[in-house]
Scaffold this motif. Structure first.
Motif, short mmCIF file in Angstrom:
data_model
loop_
_atom_site.label_atom_id
_atom_site.label_comp_id
_atom_site.label_asym_id
_atom_site.label_seq_id
_atom_site.Cartn_x
_atom_site.Cartn_y
_atom_site.Cartn_z
N TYR A 114 0.92 -0.99 0.01
CA TYR A 114 -0.25 0.22 -0.01
C TYR A 114 0.91 0.86 -0.01
O TYR A 114 1.22 1.40 1.11
N VAL A 115 1.04 2.11 -1.23
CA VAL A 115 2.28 2.75 -1.56
C VAL A 115 1.48 3.95 -1.69
O VAL A 115 0.73 4.57 -2.36
N LEU A 129 1.07 1.25 5.62
CA LEU A 129 1.32 2.70 4.04
C LEU A 129 2.80 2.29 4.34
O LEU A 129 3.79 2.37 4.97
N THR A 130 3.60 2.11 2.99
CA THR A 130 4.81 2.22 2.67
C THR A 130 4.85 4.00 1.91
O THR A 130 4.78 4.08 1.22
N HIS A 131 5.27 4.66 2.97
CA HIS A 131 5.85 5.97 2.19
C HIS A 131 6.51 6.46 0.87
O HIS A 131 7.89 5.71 0.53
N GLU A 132 6.05 7.39 -0.20
CA GLU A 132 6.52 6.97 -0.94
C GLU A 132 6.74 9.16 -1.05
O GLU A 132 5.60 9.29 -1.39
N PRO A 133 7.68 9.51 -0.68
CA PRO A 133 7.50 11.30 -0.84
C PRO A 133 7.29 11.65 -2.02
O PRO A 133 6.41 13.41 -2.33
N GLY A 134 7.42 10.99 -3.46
CA GLY A 134 6.97 11.56 -4.73
C GLY A 134 5.43 11.44 -5.09
O GLY A 134 4.99 11.99 -5.67
#
Length: 488
Positions: A199-200, A266-271
């Protein structure tokens, strides 16, 4: 017919093979056999023996091994066709915002669908196909003053999976005012195994929004991605979650809660960018993280990115730059001209800032607070999820700003981009930059491999001297022990 085999007597000569020399086993045509020919024959026999051993195993074992290898390799070959975008909209909002989707959607290469509350719109081949959401009146909604449409939008996740599209590795969800940078999203998701539960996404820029909802929730406007393996399970249980979480406000809160019940975080992706701020987001765009730019949301709540362009034209201009070097868009490089004591910050594909004097790198990586808070009111504090620095009220206290004018390619892997000065006020500048009108940036196309994605490093740049009206900057990889700082 079975026949009785007669047992053969052992050949006495075979028992003496071990005592024979190579010359006796393989008599040479010449008087003596060289050692190199002996090694060659030995290797040939060894190779034949290995081939025999390999093919002596059962076909089932070999098939399973090959299949396992193929599955492992497929993780690293995610392409645009493996992503299915699901856009939540309404009949009325789609009429206003479909122009945003048209900027990033390509009928030839992008798989996407749009969910509306009702039909009645003419088909448009430049936009994704439209689907009318199913009736959700049976689900309760108890949030005071909220919108029941949150249930319909949450259920889009289930309805998208139930479409049964083949070869989907990632289901991506966003709003009709969300702009995706598809190639960058493909690159980001390629880091993860779609066969596992992921879950990104990312949370809000505004601290109070995360306090109100959750720091571990992917905000839906900024977009989020769910791996196909997780999405299929989530679709089966989502309706029961909608019954339990009737007291929540938004659709993304419901999805987050149901994913949490499945034990996934949650898998954090700052984009991914929710853009929970208002006004001029120049400072936000000029300090983008090293991660690839994936999405931008709330475009109607922010000013146009570029001077003399409206919102749609500004986004189109940014996406146009990304078409030449998607991975480099909004990536910041800082370089110094020690001779003239000038510091330059290049945000590729957007803007160049030229500072008079020596500016320390950490200060330039901090966001300039050019924007205002998402929530309005006298009691609202400007608490963000990142450090900020004040933006000078006096235009003459700001650096020279050059906005993107054009981008091109040299036909190979090189790109050039031109930036023109945006004049604000009648300011006195140092002699080194007082006549500066244009900046030209040269770079190589940025390609992210696995190592760069896991441990990214900012690139360096050099300023070509001397310069008068035009400055040329070259972006390159930093040397192993190179510091991004002015030589003193």
């Amino acid at each position: 017919m079975n026949q009785t085999r007669r047992k053969r007597r052992p050949d006495p000569s075979l028992s003496r093979l071990d005592s024979l020399s190579p010359e006796m086993l393989f008599p040479a045509k010449s008087p003596s056999l060289t050692s190199s020919r002996i090694r060659y024959i030995f290797l040939l026999l060894t190779f034949c023996f290995i081939i025999y051993i390999i093919f002596s195993y059962g076909t089932t074992f070999r098939r399973e091994q090959i299949s396992s290898i193929a599955r492992s390799l497929s993780v690293f070959s995610t392409r645009r066709r493996h992503l299915l975008f699901s856009i939540a909209a309404s009949h009325d909002s789609w009429l206003r915002r479909s122009s945003y989707v048209r900027l990033w959607y390509s009928p030839e290469s992008t798989r996407a669908v749009v969910f509306l509350d009702r039909g009645g719109l003419e088909s448009d081949l430049t936009l994704p196909p439209v689907i009318v959401s199913k009736d959700v009146s049976r689900f309760p909604y108890n949030f005071p003053g909220g919108l029941r449409s949150a249930i319909r939008v949450a259920r889009v996740v289930k309805e998208t999976v139930d479409l049964g599209d083949k070869d989907v590795r990632w289901f991506v969800f966003g709003d009709d005012d969300t702009v995706f940078f598809v190639d960058n999203l493909v690159t980001v998701l390629s880091k993860y195994d779609h066969r596992k539960w992921y879950y990104v996404g990312s949370n809000s820029e505004f601290y109070d929004q995360n306090v109100r909802y959750s720091f571990d929730m992917a905000f839906g406007g900024g977009g989020f991605a769910i791996s196909a393996s997780l999405a299929k399970v989530l679709a089966k249980v989502l309706d029961s979650c909608l019954m339990r979480y009737s007291h929540m406000y938004g659709s993304d809160s419901r999805i987050f809660s149901c994913v949490a019940e499945l034990g996934v975080t949650l898998t954090h992706e700052p984009g991914f960018h929710q853009i929970d701020v208002r006004g001029n987001i120049f400072g936000l765009l000029c300090a983008h993280p090293l991660s690839p730019l994936v999405s931008l949301h709330h475009l109607d709540a922010v000013d146009p990115f570029f001077p003399k362009r409206n919102r749609t034209e500004s986004v189109a201009h940014l996406i146009g730059a990304a078409s030449f070097d998607s991975a480099r868009i909004l990536q910041q490089s800082v370089c110094y001209d020690s001779l003239n004591t000038v510091t330059v910050s290049v945000v590729w594909g957007y803007a160049v800032q030229v500072y008079e004097g020596n500016k320390l790198l950490p200060d330039l990586l901090t966001l300039q607070k050019t924007f205002s808070t998402w929530r309005r009111g006298s009691g609202v504090q400007s608490n963000y999820m990142f450090s900020t620095r004040e933006y000078p009220r006096d235009p003459c206290g700001r650096p020279l700003v050059f906005f993107l004018d054009s981008v091109g390619s040299d036909g190979t892997e090189g790109t050039w981009s031109n930036y023109n000065l945006h004049r604000v006020g009648n300011c006195h500048r140092a002699e080194a930059v007082e006549r500066l009108e244009r900046v030209r940036v040269l770079s190589r196309k940025l390609k992210h491999d696995v190592e760069q994605m896991v441990a990214p490093r900012r690139q360096c740049c050099d300023i070509s001297s001397p310069y008068n009206k035009s400055m040329v900057i070259n972006i390159r990889q930093c040397m192993p022990d190179e510091l991004i700082a002015m030589n003193t």
